[in-house]
Design a protein around this motif. Structure first.
Motif, PDB file in Angstrom:
ATOM      1  N   GLU A 220      61.543  34.001  28.812  1.00 17.41           N
ATOM      2  CA  GLU A 220      62.391  33.715  27.648  1.00 17.41           C
ATOM      3  C   GLU A 220      61.591  33.682  26.352  1.00 17.41           C
ATOM      4  OE1 GLU A 220      65.473  31.193  30.443  1.00 17.41           O
ATOM      5  OE2 GLU A 220      64.170  30.120  29.023  1.00 17.41           O
ATOM      6  N   GLY A 221      60.262  33.837  26.454  1.00 19.64           N
ATOM      7  CA  GLY A 221      59.455  33.978  25.237  1.00 19.64           C
ATOM      8  C   GLY A 221      58.707  32.735  24.785  1.00 19.64           C
ATOM      9  N   ASN A 222      58.466  31.782  25.633  1.00 16.89           N
ATOM     10  CA  ASN A 222      57.657  30.601  25.266  1.00 16.89           C
ATOM     11  C   ASN A 222      56.275  31.046  24.755  1.00 16.89           C
ATOM     12  OD1 ASN A 222      55.514  28.630  25.731  1.00 16.89           O
ATOM     13  ND2 ASN A 222      57.111  27.336  26.630  1.00 16.89           N
ATOM     14  N   GLN A 223      55.975  30.667  23.486  1.00 18.81           N
ATOM     15  CA  GLN A 223      54.788  31.229  22.826  1.00 18.81           C
ATOM     16  C   GLN A 223      53.484  30.776  23.474  1.00 18.81           C
ATOM     17  OE1 GLN A 223      55.269  33.721  20.618  1.00 18.81           O
ATOM     18  NE2 GLN A 223      53.078  34.029  20.932  1.00 18.81           N
ATOM     19  N   GLU A 224      53.411  29.510  23.823  1.00 18.71           N
ATOM     20  CA  GLU A 224      52.165  29.010  24.427  1.00 18.71           C
ATOM     21  C   GLU A 224      51.867  29.795  25.711  1.00 18.71           C
ATOM     22  OE1 GLU A 224      52.371  25.126  26.110  1.00 18.71           O
ATOM     23  OE2 GLU A 224      50.214  25.101  26.584  1.00 18.71           O
ATOM     24  N   TYR A 225      52.897  29.962  26.514  1.00 22.45           N
ATOM     25  CA  TYR A 225      52.709  30.669  27.780  1.00 22.45           C
ATOM     26  C   TYR A 225      52.368  32.142  27.534  1.00 22.45           C
ATOM     27  CZ  TYR A 225      54.913  26.511  29.835  1.00 22.45           C
ATOM     28  OH  TYR A 225      55.211  25.244  30.213  1.00 22.45           O
ATOM     29  N   LEU A 226      53.035  32.716  26.535  1.00 24.55           N
ATOM     30  CA  LEU A 226      52.751  34.122  26.228  1.00 24.55           C
ATOM     31  C   LEU A 226      51.298  34.321  25.817  1.00 24.55           C
ATOM     32  CD1 LEU A 226      55.922  35.421  24.338  1.00 24.55           C
ATOM     33  CD2 LEU A 226      54.920  36.368  26.428  1.00 24.55           C
ATOM     34  N   ASP A 227      50.787  33.372  25.024  1.00 21.54           N
ATOM     35  CA  ASP A 227      49.393  33.486  24.569  1.00 21.54           C
ATOM     36  C   ASP A 227      48.435  33.434  25.755  1.00 21.54           C
ATOM     37  OD1 ASP A 227      50.235  33.718  21.999  1.00 21.54           O
ATOM     38  OD2 ASP A 227      49.858  31.621  21.458  1.00 21.54           O
ATOM     39  N   LEU A 228      48.694  32.502  26.652  1.00 18.81           N
ATOM     40  CA  LEU A 228      47.832  32.390  27.833  1.00 18.81           C
ATOM     41  C   LEU A 228      47.882  33.677  28.649  1.00 18.81           C
ATOM     42  CD1 LEU A 228      48.445  28.797  29.236  1.00 18.81           C
ATOM     43  CD2 LEU A 228      46.303  29.747  28.361  1.00 18.81           C
ATOM     44  N   TRP A 229      49.110  34.123  28.858  1.00 17.12           N
ATOM     45  CA  TRP A 229      49.318  35.341  29.659  1.00 17.12           C
ATOM     46  C   TRP A 229      48.589  36.535  29.025  1.00 17.12           C
ATOM     47  CZ3 TRP A 229      52.179  39.582  27.819  1.00 17.12           C
ATOM     48  CH2 TRP A 229      52.413  40.588  28.766  1.00 17.12           C
ATOM     49  N   ASN A 230      48.680  36.655  27.684  1.00 14.36           N
ATOM     50  CA  ASN A 230      47.998  37.742  26.992  1.00 14.36           C
ATOM     51  C   ASN A 230      46.487  37.680  27.171  1.00 14.36           C
ATOM     52  OD1 ASN A 230      49.227  39.852  25.538  1.00 14.36           O
ATOM     53  ND2 ASN A 230      50.299  38.314  24.315  1.00 14.36           N
ATOM     54  N   TRP A 231      45.995  36.465  27.165  1.00 15.26           N
ATOM     55  CA  TRP A 231      44.558  36.286  27.312  1.00 15.26           C
ATOM     56  C   TRP A 231      44.118  36.703  28.728  1.00 15.26           C
ATOM     57  CZ3 TRP A 231      42.166  31.196  29.134  1.00 15.26           C
ATOM     58  CH2 TRP A 231      40.766  31.280  29.155  1.00 15.26           C
ATOM     59  N   PHE A 232      44.850  36.229  29.723  1.00 11.85           N
ATOM     60  CA  PHE A 232      44.543  36.635  31.110  1.00 11.85           C
ATOM     61  C   PHE A 232      44.545  38.162  31.217  1.00 11.85           C
ATOM     62  CE2 PHE A 232      46.974  32.620  32.786  1.00 11.85           C
ATOM     63  CZ  PHE A 232      45.945  31.816  32.364  1.00 11.85           C
ATOM     64  N   LYS A 233      45.520  38.760  30.578  1.00 11.53           N
ATOM     65  CA  LYS A 233      45.694  40.206  30.693  1.00 11.53           C
ATOM     66  C   LYS A 233      44.545  40.976  30.033  1.00 11.53           C
ATOM     67  CE  LYS A 233      48.998  43.701  29.345  1.00 11.53           C
ATOM     68  NZ  LYS A 233      50.393  44.087  29.253  1.00 11.53           N
ATOM     69  N   ASP A 234      44.181  40.564  28.800  1.00 16.97           N
ATOM     70  CA  ASP A 234      43.076  41.246  28.107  1.00 16.97           C
ATOM     71  C   ASP A 234      41.792  41.193  28.924  1.00 16.97           C
ATOM     72  OD1 ASP A 234      44.699  41.862  26.048  1.00 16.97           O
ATOM     73  OD2 ASP A 234      43.998  40.260  24.704  1.00 16.97           O
ATOM     74  N   GLU A 235      41.499  39.999  29.460  1.00 16.51           N
ATOM     75  CA  GLU A 235      40.265  39.856  30.235  1.00 16.51           C
ATOM     76  C   GLU A 235      40.295  40.747  31.476  1.00 16.51           C
ATOM     77  OE1 GLU A 235      37.666  38.498  29.297  1.00 16.51           O
ATOM     78  OE2 GLU A 235      38.362  37.208  27.652  1.00 16.51           O
ATOM     79  N   SER A 236      41.441  40.819  32.119  1.00 16.88           N
ATOM     80  CA  SER A 236      41.540  41.630  33.333  1.00 16.88           C
ATOM     81  C   SER A 236      41.327  43.104  33.011  1.00 16.88           C
ATOM     82  CB  SER A 236      42.909  41.460  33.979  1.00 16.88           C
ATOM     83  OG  SER A 236      43.104  40.128  34.351  1.00 16.88           O
ATOM     84  N   ILE A 237      41.977  43.560  31.948  1.00 17.23           N
ATOM     85  CA  ILE A 237      41.844  44.979  31.610  1.00 17.23           C
ATOM     86  C   ILE A 237      40.392  45.323  31.300  1.00 17.23           C
ATOM     87  CG2 ILE A 237      42.509  46.769  29.938  1.00 17.23           C
ATOM     88  CD1 ILE A 237      45.275  45.575  29.850  1.00 17.23           C
ATOM     89  N   LYS A 238      39.704  44.403  30.604  1.00 17.40           N
ATOM     90  CA  LYS A 238      38.283  44.654  30.308  1.00 17.40           C
ATOM     91  C   LYS A 238      37.503  44.864  31.602  1.00 17.40           C
ATOM     92  CE  LYS A 238      37.659  41.829  26.294  1.00 17.40           C
ATOM     93  NZ  LYS A 238      37.281  40.431  26.036  1.00 17.40           N
ATOM     94  N   THR A 239      37.796  44.049  32.602  1.00 14.47           N
ATOM     95  CA  THR A 239      37.078  44.175  33.875  1.00 14.47           C
ATOM     96  C   THR A 239      37.436  45.487  34.584  1.00 14.47           C
ATOM     97  OG1 THR A 239      37.391  41.804  34.004  1.00 14.47           O
ATOM     98  CG2 THR A 239      36.446  42.866  35.916  1.00 14.47           C
ATOM     99  N   PHE A 240      38.716  45.836  34.573  1.00 16.13           N
ATOM    100  CA  PHE A 240      39.134  47.089  35.226  1.00 16.13           C
ATOM    101  C   PHE A 240      38.474  48.293  34.557  1.00 16.13           C
ATOM    102  CE2 PHE A 240      43.453  44.881  36.062  1.00 16.13           C
ATOM    103  CZ  PHE A 240      42.920  44.216  37.152  1.00 16.13           C
ATOM    104  N   LYS A 378      35.897  39.616  44.974  1.00 17.23           N
ATOM    105  CA  LYS A 378      35.739  40.978  45.448  1.00 17.23           C
ATOM    106  C   LYS A 378      35.690  42.040  44.344  1.00 17.23           C
ATOM    107  CE  LYS A 378      35.745  39.935  49.750  1.00 17.23           C
ATOM    108  NZ  LYS A 378      34.697  39.784  50.628  1.00 17.23           N
ATOM    109  N   ILE A 379      36.148  41.676  43.161  1.00 11.55           N
ATOM    110  CA  ILE A 379      36.124  42.687  42.099  1.00 11.55           C
ATOM    111  C   ILE A 379      34.699  43.127  41.819  1.00 11.55           C
ATOM    112  CG2 ILE A 379      36.029  41.045  40.175  1.00 11.55           C
ATOM    113  CD1 ILE A 379      38.272  43.467  39.260  1.00 11.55           C
TER     114      ILE A 379
END
Ligand code: ARG
Length: 563
Positions: A220-240, A378-379
């Protein structure tokens, strides 16, 4: 025109009333014994039409065929055997390869049509598994093979970046996570949090409810959660990306599941309006009995959407955006039912284009008997596999060619190429285990063997020391060179077969056979001997290098000039 097409033409002139060109083409065989010619046409299927003994039919038909361009056309029993005229044929095959270079084998089968390829698609906040590596490597090769016959591949990384697991991750991070610790080693720490969540949730099932609630708020767009999620995502993509860089693979889009978050309602509405979905225990579902498939869950009773819902929206988006002629999903065979459900629901919605969507499944690979999947840490292992392969390659090069200038670069091309080649050489549905030391060998059916053959032939050409002309006056009469010509001539057909079956192994196996024949030639024939066949031999060798390099490139493997 290929020799086979020419034979089809000749036969069609006489038989057009009874058989069309496709039928003729399917009937033509390649005798395994070269004494029976290079191609053979069995006349059995004509016996009913002409009401004569097959041998008589063969004799009469053969007498009508124009033998020019062939050494001879001969009847044996019920077969008409065609012997290719070697000189003319050698000229045309070698001449074509030398003049076209890396364009040899290109055709216009695809007519520029768009083909989105859903490939790699790892899940964020989780390590990339061997399965995702397979999807990446297979997807890239399929993209290159399709491009070669003029399709337009579009590489899409459909990241697993949405779903209830992000509710769990956020609950875990907010509950007992530490920013500094996560920053130091993001993906591994996130996996740890996820694993911890499940342990704690066993004692405290309330956590599951919290996670569902958090995911709902995230949707539903909760900003705090979105920010956390974005951060998790950026870090993961960097690793991939570290793995993608090693493989030299680049995506056109990183549109993961979350991209379709605001595009699902349309699909849900169509399903309801057309009466295709119904409500069962509060959940929205589509019955797929008539397809013999499990019921498809579209929306949970708490309103949360699912993997399948996002794939439905994705399919619509891709059809609209790319107007695809085919849409491919390179995903492990364990998801076969999911893709069957996806296509069935789309079909129920009246979308005939769902027939152009193809799931390209593949089997599981393990390393030294171990499955590299979601367990923690394992990554690092996957990246480590590639680095270890590079090290082994470097040791071998050091032993063979210690003074090689760009040794580091070559070691990377050989090490990574070895892993990729091994992955692609067996039929994609096979599951297999591998051992790095065997994979990075210079002998046997390996990537380094093909690369080494290429480099060795290049050295021969360099020793020759002159420009290799592309005007060919073919004058070789030995069996070895004839075998090579036949293989080279097959290359365009091999590419189309690999493309039609979405099977890079067809190219890999071809590359091994060509390399083996070339090595036989190298061992048996004194290529650089000064005589009137020298130039043709070098032209043959040059043609082999062009095709070997191109075949490797279709597998996304580099061909070092020296190694
Ligand atoms: N992320 C998924 C997985 O790891 C694969 C996604 C495949 N693509 C798709 N459109 N479903 O299992």
């Amino acid at each position: 025109m290929s020799v086979k097409d020419k034979i089809v033409e000749l036969l069609h002139k006489e038989l057009s009333e009874h058989l069309d060109k496709d039928q003729l083409s399917r009937l033509i065989e390649k005798p395994s014994n070269s004494e029976l010619g290079d191609y053979a046409f069995p006349v059995f299927s004509l016996a009913k039409i002409f009401r004569k003994a097959p041998n008589a039919i063969a004799e009469e038909l053969a007498a009508k065929l124009d033998p020019s361009g062939f050494e001879k056309v001969q009847v044996v029993g019920a077969y008409i055997n065609f012997f290719i005229e070697k000189g003319a044929h050698g000229n045309s095959v070698i001449g074509e390869i030398l003049s076209k270079g890396s364009d040899y084998g290109c055709t216009d089968v695809g007519k520029g049509g768009n083909v989105p390829i859903d490939m790699s698609s790892p899940n964020i906040a989780k390590p990339m598994s061997m399965g995702h590596l397979r999807s990446t490597v297979l997807g890239e090769s399929i993209a290159k093979i399709l491009a070669k016959i003029n399709y337009n591949p579009i590489r899409i990384n459909h990241l697993g970046d949405w779903g209830t697991q992000f509710g769990k991750l956020i609950v875990a991070y907010k509950g007992w996570g530490d920013e500094e610790v996560v920053k130091a080693d993001p993906v591994n720490e996130l996996v740890k949090l996820y694993v911890d969540f499940h342990e704690k949730a066993e004692e405290n099932p309330e956590l599951e409810d919290q996670a569902r609630q958090v995911f709902k708020e995230l949707e539903e767009g909760n900003q705090e959660y979105l920010d956390l999620w974005n951060w998790f995502k950026d870090e993961s993509i960097k690793t991939f990306k570290k793995v993608y860089d090693l493989l030299d693979i680049h995506f056109d889009y990183y549109t993961g599941e979350s991209f379709y978050n605001d595009k699902m309602q349309e699909v849900i509405d169509i399903l309801a309006d057309k009466g295709i979905s119904h409500i069962e225990n509060g959940a929205t579902v589509v019955n797929l009995d008539k397809y013999n498939l499990p019921i498809a869950l579209i929306k949970k009773s708490d309103g949360a959407t699912l993997y399948l819902t996002r794939d439905l929206a994705t399919a619509y988006y891709r059809k609209r955006t790319f107007d695809f002629v085919q849409s491919l999903y390179v995903v492990g065979s364990e998801q076969s039912d999911h893709f069957k459900q996806l296509k069935a629901v789309l079909k129920e919605m009246g979308n005939d284009w769902s027939d152009d969507m193809h799931h390209i499944p593949f089997g599981l690979i393990t390393l030294n008997g171990k499955k590299l999947s979601t367990r923690k840490g394992k990554i690092v292992l996957l990246e480590k596999v590639l680095h270890e392969a590079i090290e082994i390659a470097d040791e071998q090069i050091a032993a063979k060619n210690p003074n090689l200038e760009n040794r580091q670069e070559v070691a990377q091309q050989v090490g990574v190429g070895a892993v990729v080649f091994h992955d692609l050489k067996s039929d994609r549905l096979n599951s297999f285990d591998f051992n790095l030391d065997e994979v990075v060998q210079f002998e046997g059916e390996t990537g380094p063997y093909v690369q080494y053959t290429y480099a060795r032939l290049n050295t021969v050409i360099a020793k020759y020391g002159k420009e290799v002309s592309d005007t060919v006056d073919f004058n070789l009469d030995d069996e070895n060179s004839w075998e090579i010509i036949k293989l080279l001539q097959n290359y365009p057909e091999v590419i189309v077969k690999a493309a039609t079956e979405y099977e890079p192994s067809v190219i890999a196996k071809y590359a091994i056979t060509l390399a083996q024949q070339a090595n036989k030639y190298y061992a048996k024939v004194r290529i650089l001997e000064e005589n009137d066949q020298l130039e043709t031999r070098i032209q043959l060798v040059k043609a082999v290098t062009i095709v070997l390099k191109d075949a490797l490139s279709l597998l996304n493997i580099k061909a070092p000039e020296r190694m």
